[in-house]
Write a protein that holds these residues in place. Structure first.
Motif, short mmCIF file in Angstrom:
data_model
loop_
_atom_site.label_atom_id
_atom_site.label_comp_id
_atom_site.label_asym_id
_atom_site.label_seq_id
_atom_site.Cartn_x
_atom_site.Cartn_y
_atom_site.Cartn_z
N GLU A 31 -11.01 8.41 -11.36
CA GLU A 31 -10.52 7.42 -9.98
C GLU A 31 -11.64 8.24 -9.17
O GLU A 31 -11.33 9.44 -8.55
CB GLU A 31 -9.97 7.40 -9.79
N PRO A 32 -13.55 8.28 -9.52
CA PRO A 32 -13.86 8.69 -8.62
C PRO A 32 -14.31 8.85 -6.90
O PRO A 32 -14.04 7.09 -6.38
CB PRO A 32 -15.34 8.93 -9.09
N LEU A 33 -14.56 10.00 -6.14
CA LEU A 33 -14.86 9.28 -5.00
C LEU A 33 -16.22 8.41 -4.91
O LEU A 33 -17.16 8.39 -5.47
CB LEU A 33 -14.76 10.76 -3.74
N MET B 41 -10.80 8.96 4.83
CA MET B 41 -10.51 7.88 6.17
C MET B 41 -10.94 6.16 5.72
O MET B 41 -10.44 5.80 6.01
CB MET B 41 -11.79 8.40 7.03
N LEU B 42 -11.56 6.50 4.09
CA LEU B 42 -12.06 5.00 4.06
C LEU B 42 -10.44 4.68 4.15
O LEU B 42 -10.04 3.30 4.83
CB LEU B 42 -12.19 4.92 3.09
N PRO B 43 -9.03 4.11 3.59
CA PRO B 43 -7.54 3.59 3.35
C PRO B 43 -7.65 3.06 4.31
O PRO B 43 -6.80 2.05 4.57
CB PRO B 43 -7.21 4.59 1.93
N ARG C 268 -7.34 11.61 -0.10
CA ARG C 268 -7.10 10.60 -0.17
C ARG C 268 -5.78 9.56 -0.42
O ARG C 268 -5.61 8.55 0.28
CB ARG C 268 -8.47 9.56 -0.98
N ALA C 269 -5.70 9.72 -1.33
CA ALA C 269 -4.40 8.87 -1.58
C ALA C 269 -3.19 8.40 -0.75
O ALA C 269 -2.32 7.60 -0.26
CB ALA C 269 -3.75 9.40 -3.63
N ARG D 123 0.84 -1.48 0.22
CA ARG D 123 0.19 -0.45 0.03
C ARG D 123 0.74 1.22 0.04
O ARG D 123 0.22 2.39 -0.02
CB ARG D 123 -0.91 0.08 1.28
#
Lengths: 268, 244
Positions: free
Chosen positions: B86-88, B99-101, B149-150, B77
């Motif tokens: 690459e949409p949200l 937060m998701l990743p 996010r990335a 990762r």
């Protein structure tokens, strides 16, 4: 363009054959899809994973809480309608003889089935639509690039939520239908609601309970599984969304009724 | 962002051909080190995307191998891929998307992940409502959230597909500053596929040219600019007259 030698009759036969194969293999495909999703969830840490845990809890609340009012009304109505012709029989037969009939018909057959129908209409269609739109917009593909397993993060929480919500709602439906419906019937026709309620409670056996739990967990898995499976078939075509949602609802309804029939045979 | 030891090893070594059947001049031998900026230029866009995704390990190369980190370990990762395509997640708020990743991979407590998400959003300059849904964001805010996010899992390497969107032209200086800071100050490897040759000229440590018949790596802008003349005729670059 037809191939050389293909007639209308043989193309019709081919179309029929392909449809039969697709319909016939659907339960197997669905079963494999559900198994793989649950295995992915177990492999990635199941309830230890905060993300999937939050998703599962959120869906349990959504799937289990939203249909409560509809379930209450339907349960009362069903219990009342079925108890109405049977309650006067307590004048000639014992409540202990009537109770198993009410338990079997309402508790073990109708309650899971009608709860499933309510959940398919409310939560199943919502799940299928939400996931279809995410698939259409490419959101699920973006998650793959974040190395988030779609089966683990999207499908498994919905499967778990569907099973638990179906079981809880069916229990709620059974209690309301059996006790609330018969109470209403005795209010209208006279008779002892308490005597009937006591007889119904005494008629419950561990076999009934285990069958009830197994049936409802399976129904929940089927409903959520069919919704997710159909939704993930959507490609980049907006027309796919309503088609797959409708397919999910139809498949869920058919499978639930067929499974109910098969389990009724096993019960014999 | 915390600088950790894996950033020392942030490099890829690739000797590969593209995913399509290709002549020998489509073999690329590339090594990317921590803190470097590599720019992929050339056309058409599908070629740049194809090479970028192969370098990022998102699709297999037709031949050769792509290795990440000096010990040859496979992709973890510590790699992030960012693209406007690459949409949200549309049903998650901005904060929940970022937060998701971390929640999924790092298994952190939601409060910790939320705090780190806020830091990541501050770091990319996001000033919008963090409880809003992605549908209410403009293009620049969407780009910022995708970047946050990335960066949420603190990747050692970033692969960006065309961060210089023409519709965000007024934000290009900010975007350039962010990418340069990611590489020079945070010691990450940054691989960018773009048509923005000015960025390549001013900031790239190395330039890789790709089109449907050629792929070649150049050590600096000068060697690219002088060598590219032979390729320029058949690429859109010629139309812009960007190569001096």
């Amino acid at each position: 363009m037809e191939r050389a030698g293909t007639t209308g009759l043989s193309s019709m036969a081919g179309w029929t054959g392909r449809r039969i194969i697709r319909v016939g293999t659907y339960p197997l495909d669905l079963g494999i899809f559900i198994s793989k999703s649950l295995l992915a969830w177990i492999r990635h840490g199941h309830f230890r994973n905060h993300a999937t845990r939050r998703a599962a809890v959120g869906h349990i609340l959504l799937t289990g809480i939203n249909p409560l009012p509809a379930t209450l009304i339907v349960a009362l109505a069903v219990g009342f309608i079925l108890s109405l012709p049977l309650v006067p029989l307590t004048a000639t037969i014992q409540a202990t003889d009537l109770a198993p009939i009410l338990l079997r018909v309402i508790g073990l057959e109708l309650s899971p089935l009608l709860t499933a129908v309510v959940i398919i209409g409310r939560a199943g269609s919502a799940m299928a639509t939400e996931l279809s739109n995410m698939q259409l917009n490419g959101e699920t593909a973006a998650l793959v690039h974040l190395e988030i397993d779609v089966s683990d993060f999207f499908v498994a929480p919905r499967l778990i939520a569907g099973s638990i919500a179906q079981l809880v709602l069916a229990t709620y439906f059974t209690c309301i239908a059996l006790f609330g419906g018969t109470w209403l019937a005795t209010l209208v026709l006279g008779g002892s609601a308490i005597e009937l309620a006591t007889a119904i409670t005494a008629a419950v056996t561990p076999l009934h309970l285990s069958g009830f739990i197994a049936k409802n967990l399976l129904f929940g898995l089927l409903i959520a599984g069919a919704a997710c499976y159909s939704a993930l078939q959507v490609r980049r075509n907006p027309v796919d969304v309503p088609f797959q949602v409708q397919r999910a609802i139809t498949a869920s309804l058919v499978l639930v009724f067929v499974l109910n029939g098969l389990m009724a045979l096993i019960w014999l | 962002m915390v600088v950790n030891e894996k950033q020392e090893f942030g490099h890829i070594r690739m000797r590969a051909r593209s995913v399509c059947p290709a002549p020998e001049n489509e073999t690329l031998d590339l090594e990317v080190r921590a803190g470097e900026i590599i720019v992929l230029v050339g056309g058409p866009e599908s070629n740049r995307v194809r090479w970028l995704t192969v370098l990022a390990g998102l699709r297999p190369a037709a031949g050769g191998d792509v290795r990440f980190f000096s010990d040859g370990s496979t992709r973890e990762r510590a790699i992030a891929y960012i693209s406007a395509d690459e949409p949200l997640l549309s049903t998650f708020t901005v904060r929940a998307n970022v937060m998701l990743p971390r929640l999924y991979h790092c298994q952190e407590h939601p409060d910790t992940a939320s705090k780190l998400a806020d830091e990541a959003l501050d770091g990319v300059g996001f000033a919008g409502d963090r409880e809003s849904l992605p549908a209410s964001l403009d293009r620049e805010e969407t780009r910022q959230v995708q970047l946050a996010r990335a960066l949420a899992t603190d990747p050692a390497m970033l692969f960006l597909h065309e961060p210089f969107d023409f519709q965000l032209a007024e934000h290009w200086p900010v975007i350039t500053e962010q990418l340069v800071a990611l590489a020079r100050q945070q010691n990450r490897s940054v691989v960018v596929a773009t048509q923005n040759l000015r960025f390549a000229q001013e900031h790239a440590d190395r330039i890789t040219f790709v089109d449907s018949t050629h792929v070649a790596a150049f050590d600096d802008w000068d060697s690219f600019a002088s060598a590219a003349r032979g390729y320029v005729k058949s690429t859109p670059l010629a139309l812009r007259g960007q190569v001096a």
